[in-house]
Design a protein around this motif. Sequence first.
Motif, PDB file in Angstrom:
ATOM      1  N   ASP A   1     -13.208   5.633   7.158  1.00 33.25           N
ATOM      2  CA  ASP A   1     -13.773   4.297   7.342  1.00 33.25           C
ATOM      3  C   ASP A   1     -12.692   3.250   7.075  1.00 33.25           C
ATOM      4  O   ASP A   1     -12.143   3.179   5.966  1.00 33.25           O
ATOM      5  CB  ASP A   1     -14.939   4.096   6.378  1.00 33.25           C
ATOM      6  N   PRO A   2     -12.329   2.414   8.056  1.00 32.85           N
ATOM      7  CA  PRO A   2     -11.259   1.431   7.859  1.00 32.85           C
ATOM      8  C   PRO A   2     -11.598   0.375   6.813  1.00 32.85           C
ATOM      9  O   PRO A   2     -10.704  -0.270   6.277  1.00 32.85           O
ATOM     10  CB  PRO A   2     -11.074   0.820   9.245  1.00 32.85           C
ATOM     11  N   LEU A   3     -12.895   0.176   6.535  1.00 32.02           N
ATOM     12  CA  LEU A   3     -13.303  -0.813   5.544  1.00 32.02           C
ATOM     13  C   LEU A   3     -13.369  -0.229   4.142  1.00 32.02           C
ATOM     14  O   LEU A   3     -13.597  -0.960   3.177  1.00 32.02           O
ATOM     15  CB  LEU A   3     -14.682  -1.394   5.917  1.00 32.02           C
ATOM     16  N   TYR A   4     -13.128   1.070   4.019  1.00 33.78           N
ATOM     17  CA  TYR A   4     -13.177   1.729   2.724  1.00 33.78           C
ATOM     18  C   TYR A   4     -11.900   1.419   1.948  1.00 33.78           C
ATOM     19  O   TYR A   4     -10.828   1.228   2.533  1.00 33.78           O
ATOM     20  CB  TYR A   4     -13.313   3.236   2.930  1.00 33.78           C
ATOM     21  N   PRO A   5     -11.969   1.351   0.602  1.00 33.31           N
ATOM     22  CA  PRO A   5     -10.754   1.101  -0.188  1.00 33.31           C
ATOM     23  C   PRO A   5      -9.697   2.175   0.055  1.00 33.31           C
ATOM     24  O   PRO A   5      -9.999   3.270   0.540  1.00 33.31           O
ATOM     25  CB  PRO A   5     -11.262   1.142  -1.640  1.00 33.31           C
ATOM     26  N   LYS A   6      -8.468   1.855  -0.282  1.00 32.50           N
ATOM     27  CA  LYS A   6      -7.376   2.791  -0.083  1.00 32.50           C
ATOM     28  C   LYS A   6      -7.609   4.093  -0.830  1.00 32.50           C
ATOM     29  O   LYS A   6      -7.235   5.173  -0.359  1.00 32.50           O
ATOM     30  CB  LYS A   6      -6.056   2.144  -0.536  1.00 32.50           C
ATOM     31  N   LEU A   7      -8.216   3.999  -2.014  1.00 34.94           N
ATOM     32  CA  LEU A   7      -8.502   5.191  -2.810  1.00 34.94           C
ATOM     33  C   LEU A   7      -9.690   4.912  -3.716  1.00 34.94           C
ATOM     34  O   LEU A   7      -9.777   3.843  -4.330  1.00 34.94           O
ATOM     35  CB  LEU A   7      -7.286   5.582  -3.657  1.00 34.94           C
ATOM     36  N   THR A   8     -10.593   5.878  -3.781  1.00 35.24           N
ATOM     37  CA  THR A   8     -11.677   5.849  -4.762  1.00 35.24           C
ATOM     38  C   THR A   8     -11.557   7.103  -5.615  1.00 35.24           C
ATOM     39  O   THR A   8     -11.701   8.224  -5.102  1.00 35.24           O
ATOM     40  CB  THR A   8     -13.055   5.803  -4.081  1.00 35.24           C
ATOM     41  N   LEU A   9     -11.273   6.928  -6.881  1.00 38.56           N
ATOM     42  CA  LEU A   9     -11.021   8.038  -7.787  1.00 38.56           C
ATOM     43  C   LEU A   9     -12.201   8.200  -8.736  1.00 38.56           C
ATOM     44  O   LEU A   9     -12.633   7.225  -9.361  1.00 38.56           O
ATOM     45  CB  LEU A   9      -9.732   7.782  -8.579  1.00 38.56           C
TER      46      LEU A   9
ATOM     47  N   ALA B   1     -10.853  12.499  -5.321  1.00 34.14           N
ATOM     48  CA  ALA B   1     -10.210  11.330  -4.725  1.00 34.14           C
ATOM     49  C   ALA B   1     -10.616  11.227  -3.264  1.00 34.14           C
ATOM     50  O   ALA B   1     -10.384  12.164  -2.491  1.00 34.14           O
ATOM     51  CB  ALA B   1      -8.696  11.421  -4.853  1.00 34.14           C
ATOM     52  N   ARG B   2     -11.230  10.129  -2.904  1.00 37.27           N
ATOM     53  CA  ARG B   2     -11.644   9.904  -1.513  1.00 37.27           C
ATOM     54  C   ARG B   2     -10.712   8.863  -0.907  1.00 37.27           C
ATOM     55  O   ARG B   2     -10.635   7.725  -1.376  1.00 37.27           O
ATOM     56  CB  ARG B   2     -13.092   9.436  -1.449  1.00 37.27           C
ATOM     57  N   THR B   3      -9.984   9.260   0.135  1.00 38.69           N
ATOM     58  CA  THR B   3      -8.955   8.396   0.693  1.00 38.69           C
ATOM     59  C   THR B   3      -8.618   8.826   2.118  1.00 38.69           C
ATOM     60  O   THR B   3      -8.877   9.976   2.516  1.00 38.69           O
ATOM     61  CB  THR B   3      -7.680   8.445  -0.172  1.00 38.69           C
ATOM     62  N   LYS B   4      -8.014   7.905   2.861  1.00 38.64           N
ATOM     63  CA  LYS B   4      -7.558   8.227   4.212  1.00 38.64           C
ATOM     64  C   LYS B   4      -6.406   9.219   4.178  1.00 38.64           C
ATOM     65  O   LYS B   4      -6.205   9.990   5.129  1.00 38.64           O
ATOM     66  CB  LYS B   4      -7.120   6.938   4.926  1.00 38.64           C
ATOM     67  N   ALA B   5      -5.644   9.215   3.076  1.00 40.55           N
ATOM     68  CA  ALA B   5      -4.526  10.147   2.952  1.00 40.55           C
ATOM     69  C   ALA B   5      -5.005  11.593   2.884  1.00 40.55           C
ATOM     70  O   ALA B   5      -4.217  12.520   3.095  1.00 40.55           O
ATOM     71  CB  ALA B   5      -3.700   9.812   1.721  1.00 40.55           C
TER      72      ALA B   5
END
Length: 332
Positions: free
Chosen positions: A185-193, A208-212
Amino acid sequence: MRLLYWSAAFFLSLPHHAFADPVDDDDTPAAERSTPCTITSAKSGAFFDLNPLHIIDPALSTAANPRNYSWNTTGFDMGYNFTLNFCGGVVEDLTKRGVVGVHKEDWKNVSAFYEQDGKIYSIGQTSYHPIIRGRKLILNYTNGSPCPERSNFDEDGEGNGDGESKHNSRIRRKTTIISMLCERDPLYPKLTLSFIASPDECTYIFEARTKAGCAGIETTKQELSPSGVFGVIALVAVIVYVVGGCVYSRMVLNQRGWKQLPNYGLWAGILGVFRDILILVTASCARCIPGRRRPVHMNGSLSYANRGRSGRDSSEAENRLIDELNEEWDDL
């Protein structure tokens, strides 16, 4: 057309190894030679890069307003919170207060810690090697502070009661396991830990939820800019033109000296034009130098203000210059 054939023959005559890739004599395994904090799945070929999650030390950052704190997450019922960084140590300065059970020279490599009762406990040192377990991308930090006494065992599997095992190598140390989840999701923060659990206060599990954490395609770093690539192509073309033309002129046309250059007559003519322009400009500038004669229009006729020389001498000099230029043009 013959020039093209000679150029092609010249390049085909070069040895094969001139175009081959350099031989890699490095015996290091491919997994260790890859870019740090990246991994490629052996089954699917999916590529993962965790470097975008790295927070650079503010002292080394070139950003106008660098971030001066690492990633944080709440410990909930643990009674303390956690601080982590990826692909490097935390940016917080731990040298002033120290880290429990960790050698001083390793404090800068602490990638995860928590603070309790005024003391800092490491839960893992920096790791640049993510791993893939099934369909899960995992990052594991090890060699943190010593675990609580009940987690230390001697060779017989029983605690000795003083918090140390009979052999120092048997002392368990705190470790961290981070499960990397994909978030596109492009609107999601860079990382949610998020902190998940710590079964024995020796192993700490995070999510860790992230685009990476999403699979991608490995891209090779481009060494040259587009202008650099164009420059290399242009240079190769010039070399082919000059070398191929010289070979053709020498072997086929039996030319020698400068006449071996391709299209020698054309380039010589162009240089001659520039030389004549330079002569005319020089002569015009010379008449503007103070102390020289200047043309003056009087009664509709052109005369010269003679400063020490007669107008007749000036006219003859100009006529000689024009005659010389005409002869040079005729020669071309």
